[in-house]
Design a protein around this motif. Sequence first.
Motif, PDB file in Angstrom:
ATOM      1  N   GLY A  11      -6.731  -9.820 -10.984  1.00 13.92           N
ATOM      2  CA  GLY A  11      -7.942  -9.251 -10.403  1.00 13.92           C
ATOM      3  C   GLY A  11      -8.677  -8.317 -11.340  1.00 13.92           C
ATOM      4  N   SER A  12      -7.919  -7.732 -12.276  1.00 11.14           N
ATOM      5  CA  SER A  12      -8.497  -6.805 -13.250  1.00 11.14           C
ATOM      6  C   SER A  12      -7.658  -6.871 -14.523  1.00 11.14           C
ATOM      7  N   SER A  14      -6.602  -4.468 -15.918  1.00  9.20           N
ATOM      8  CA  SER A  14      -5.591  -3.420 -15.765  1.00  9.20           C
ATOM      9  C   SER A  14      -4.276  -3.987 -15.217  1.00  9.20           C
ATOM     10  N   ASP A  15      -4.298  -5.220 -14.684  1.00  9.69           N
ATOM     11  CA  ASP A  15      -3.070  -5.874 -14.186  1.00  9.69           C
ATOM     12  C   ASP A  15      -2.281  -6.551 -15.313  1.00  9.69           C
ATOM     13  N   ARG A  42     -15.140  -8.677  -7.000  1.00 12.00           N
ATOM     14  CA  ARG A  42     -16.154  -8.358  -8.013  1.00 12.00           C
ATOM     15  C   ARG A  42     -16.794  -9.605  -8.606  1.00 12.00           C
ATOM     16  N   ALA A  65      -2.234 -12.151  -9.605  1.00 13.41           N
ATOM     17  CA  ALA A  65      -1.781 -10.760  -9.550  1.00 13.41           C
ATOM     18  C   ALA A  65      -2.954  -9.899  -9.138  1.00 13.41           C
ATOM     19  N   ALA A  66      -2.734  -9.063  -8.135  1.00 10.47           N
ATOM     20  CA  ALA A  66      -3.819  -8.180  -7.695  1.00 10.47           C
ATOM     21  C   ALA A  66      -3.253  -6.957  -6.997  1.00 10.47           C
ATOM     22  N   GLY A  67      -3.999  -5.875  -7.096  1.00 11.65           N
ATOM     23  CA  GLY A  67      -3.605  -4.648  -6.420  1.00 11.65           C
ATOM     24  C   GLY A  67      -4.626  -4.264  -5.373  1.00 11.65           C
ATOM     25  N   MET A  68      -4.372  -3.151  -4.706  1.00  8.48           N
ATOM     26  CA  MET A  68      -5.241  -2.587  -3.660  1.00  8.48           C
ATOM     27  C   MET A  68      -5.431  -3.608  -2.523  1.00  8.48           C
ATOM     28  N   VAL A  89       0.439  -5.831  -7.046  1.00  5.90           N
ATOM     29  CA  VAL A  89       0.410  -4.842  -8.134  1.00  5.90           C
ATOM     30  C   VAL A  89       0.255  -3.442  -7.530  1.00  5.90           C
TER      31      VAL A  89
END
Length: 169
Positions: A11-12, A14-15, A42, A65-68, A89
Amino acid sequence: MAKPVVAVVMGSKSDLPILQGAFKVFDSFGVAFTARVLSAHRTPAEATAFAASAEAAGIKAIICAAGMAAHLGGVIAAHTTLPVIGIPVASEPFNGLDALLAMVQMPPGVPVATVTAGKAGGKNAALYAISILALSDPVLAEKLKEFRRKQAEQVLEADAELQDELESR
Ligand code: RP5
């Protein structure tokens, strides 16, 4: 370069640290993969277009993979019937529980196979994708069995080492 058979989507960027473990596993098994930064929120158009075209491109499994509010796996799964593997994440303030709950609450009919949260998830997602590929690839199936044999050996070696240490106290 071999044609990728697995897609890794994050997703970013940052992952990415979570996914380095997956890249390592794919490299060690000789599995060709592609990796993308695509976000359910996004860049929804790009994420859905990627999912919709993955099967025709020869992809056999997609790792997300993704967070939030981790909707990436779900959105990808909504646009393909390929197996989708989700890695929750961790991020502030809920340390990955938010992403885990988002991933394991897919409504019936659109599954996402959620693996271990965090760094171990990168490794396990890749191994799970390999076990899917191995169903129709006997060479890969044998490599996977060998990986498990070696892993067991390492644990037994560690156990023997510990017994020696305890005896020599
Ligand atoms: C999610 O939001 C991403 O997967 C990432 O885990 C989280 C934070 O993204 P950044 O703010 O670091 O880009 O979509």
